[in-house]
Enzyme design. Sequence first.
Site, PDB file in Angstrom:
ATOM      1  N   ARG A  82      -1.141  16.766  22.927  1.00  0.00           N
ATOM      2  CA  ARG A  82      -2.022  17.078  21.801  1.00  0.00           C
ATOM      3  C   ARG A  82      -1.512  18.258  20.971  1.00  0.00           C
ATOM      4  NH1 ARG A  82      -7.142  19.258  22.253  1.00  0.00           N
ATOM      5  NH2 ARG A  82      -7.164  18.849  24.503  1.00  0.00           N
ATOM      6  N   TYR A 136      -8.237   6.731  -3.576  1.00  0.00           N
ATOM      7  CA  TYR A 136      -8.464   5.704  -2.551  1.00  0.00           C
ATOM      8  C   TYR A 136      -9.939   5.725  -2.166  1.00  0.00           C
ATOM      9  CZ  TYR A 136      -8.489   3.713   2.160  1.00  0.00           C
ATOM     10  OH  TYR A 136      -8.793   2.984   3.279  1.00  0.00           O
ATOM     11  N   ASP A 201      -1.913  13.107  -3.452  1.00  0.00           N
ATOM     12  CA  ASP A 201      -1.698  11.915  -2.637  1.00  0.00           C
ATOM     13  C   ASP A 201      -0.514  11.166  -3.247  1.00  0.00           C
ATOM     14  OD1 ASP A 201      -1.733   9.362  -1.457  1.00  0.00           O
ATOM     15  OD2 ASP A 201      -3.889   9.452  -1.122  1.00  0.00           O
ATOM     16  N   LYS A 226       1.634   3.031   4.884  1.00  0.00           N
ATOM     17  CA  LYS A 226       2.110   2.225   3.766  1.00  0.00           C
ATOM     18  C   LYS A 226       3.635   2.227   3.669  1.00  0.00           C
ATOM     19  CE  LYS A 226      -2.345   1.867   2.909  1.00  0.00           C
ATOM     20  NZ  LYS A 226      -3.046   2.895   3.673  1.00  0.00           N
TER      21      LYS A 226
END
Length: 396
Positions: A82, A136, A201, A226
């Site tokens: 983590r 988005y 973004d 993506k």
Amino acid sequence: MDSAAASTSTYDDVRPSATPPRALATEAVHAGRDDLARQGLHAPPIDLSTTYPSYDSRAEAARIDAFAATGAEPDGPPVYGRLGNPTVARFETALARLEGTESAVAFASGMAALSAVLLARAAMGLRHVVAVRPLYGCSDHLLTAGLLGSEVTWTDPAGIADALRPDTGLVLVESPANPTLAEVDLRAVAHACGSVPLLVDNTFATPVLQRPAEQGARLVLHSATKYLGGHGDVLAGVVACDEEFAGRLRQVRFATGGVLHPLAGYLLLRGLATLPVRVRAASASAAELARRLADDPRVARVHYPRIGGAMVAFEVHGDPHEVIAGVRLITPAVSLGSVDTLIQHPASISHRIVDADERRGAGVSDRLLRLSVGLEDVDDLWRDLRGALGAVAVEV
């Protein structure tokens, strides 16, 4: 047309090092892999460990204290999955080099990455966000709903400076925007932000087409699901930024657990190697499809950005759902940036969660279709699109 050795490789092996400037295509192939030959390796190793042995608990405590203080990556071998992972660190190093930033921090998804940014700023008492639509749909919803305790002011690029407040922690834009492909002048927006960090973004453009940090952005966000992954088989997000803010993001990631799986980190690093080739090839096909769509009487409007890219949006005169139902080669599905071509109706899916009036006000009409162009032959794609458009009535 609108212009619109492996498994135990340490972090010291993969952190950015002083190298002469290299072309983006070269960095895409070599960044994050510079140490492999010295280890007698060619392909990057995948470290699947969740924990790592340490026989010096005092030293381990000191390293954990150091991480808690600054969020800097622990020196020496890894501690726990983590806190970070060597395979993921390779991807982070590579993406930072491609975007031209000091660091990058990877997450389990693009939304996890955005959430971490908002939480990091909120922890500093800076809960207010200034944002420009369209974004988005889930990013829009996260801000509008205040799910993380943030408050948003929506504005156009010209209104950013006036919308800033003492508690503004972030300005957020997406360019080209999802799904209209609208563009903003990033340098002008960064100037309007003053001392407030600008987050861009850059999912649609990728560093192949633009590097927002060179235009003044302090934070660069990707849904790495993506184009960075590029094959529709990995979920991930990443933020490229300076090392100071990267430390805060690592602390949030450790506390919230939004970590990227090592296998995903491996797939992303592999995807980066072909990113320039994929983006440029798909962009050439997209530009040609945009031209043909603009000449088709069944198409009311085409959106294709000045910067180029592999995304095309277009509005039809008739029922867009008939086009979705009519494709055979193209896949009707959400997401984008894969090697195969995808089409979807934003008002029904990706932006359904946004209030209808606000959605339309941002230019996302009910007749808009979003096309993510892949690597198929452009004539085959056009044949499929033309056939699907055959069900659309032409207004006279």
